[in-house]
Design an enzyme around this catalytic site. Structure first.
Site, mmCIF file in Angstrom:
data_model
loop_
_atom_site.group_PDB
_atom_site.id
_atom_site.type_symbol
_atom_site.label_atom_id
_atom_site.label_comp_id
_atom_site.label_asym_id
_atom_site.label_seq_id
_atom_site.Cartn_x
_atom_site.Cartn_y
_atom_site.Cartn_z
ATOM 1 N N CYS A 54 -0.118 30.751 0.127
ATOM 2 C CA CYS A 54 -0.547 31.402 1.362
ATOM 3 C C CYS A 54 -1.525 30.541 2.159
ATOM 4 C CB CYS A 54 -1.141 32.766 1.065
ATOM 5 S SG CYS A 54 -2.750 32.684 0.281
ATOM 6 N N CYS A 56 -4.448 31.344 3.360
ATOM 7 C CA CYS A 56 -5.870 31.413 2.979
ATOM 8 C C CYS A 56 -6.151 30.573 1.735
ATOM 9 C CB CYS A 56 -6.375 32.837 2.857
ATOM 10 S SG CYS A 56 -5.637 33.858 1.614
#
Length: 149
Positions: A54, A56
């Site tokens: 992902c 993040c």
């Protein structure tokens, strides 16, 4: 279907560069449940990073971990599992993180086999890498015995 657990796995060539961002820092990969158990049973402090694909993880978690590892006081063992790559190892690591639910990315610190600190995805996605590094170094100061020379 109830009881049926689904796991997303990614092709190794796709995730290899994301793995390398941490292993190039000297972070040890835990690719099997047995490797996870061995790491957790190490006396002292053990930090396990649950890495993922992902955004993040890419823009916040991995850079934050890299910054935190520049701190004078660090865990005795720093390791990583890859969610979506090492499904069984990640599952075993998450079992050691109870009562926290599965979260990717995340960072756990265990001391003498007991969870003492948890940084969940919700703690990562709303902070930048510098703030994540700050949270981790504060945990290092609290839970890690000695400075690394």
């Amino acid at each position: 279907m109830p009881g049926l657990e689904w796991h997303m796995t990614y092709p190794e060539p796709f995730i290899a560069p994301m793995r390398a961002e941490l292993t190039q820092l000297g972070i040890r990969e835990l690719r099997t449940p047995e490797q996870v158990d061995d790491a957790v049973q190490t006396p002292g402090t053990v930090m396990i990073v649950v890495n993922s694909v992902c955004g993040c993880a890419a823009g916040k978690a991995r850079p934050g971990v890299a910054m935190a590892l520049q701190h004078a006081r660090r865990p005795d063992v720093v390791a990583t599992v890859f969610a979506g790559g090492d499904v069984e190892a990640t599952g075993r690591a998450r079992a050691h993180f109870a009562p926290y639910p599965p979260s990717s990315p995340s960072v756990a610190i265990l001391r003498d086999g007991k969870l003492v600190f948890m940084l969940e995805r919700r703690d990562i996605e709303n902070r930048d890498a510098t703030a994540i590094a700050s949270r981790l170094t504060a945990a290092f100061d609290q839970y890690c015995e000695k400075a690394v020379v």
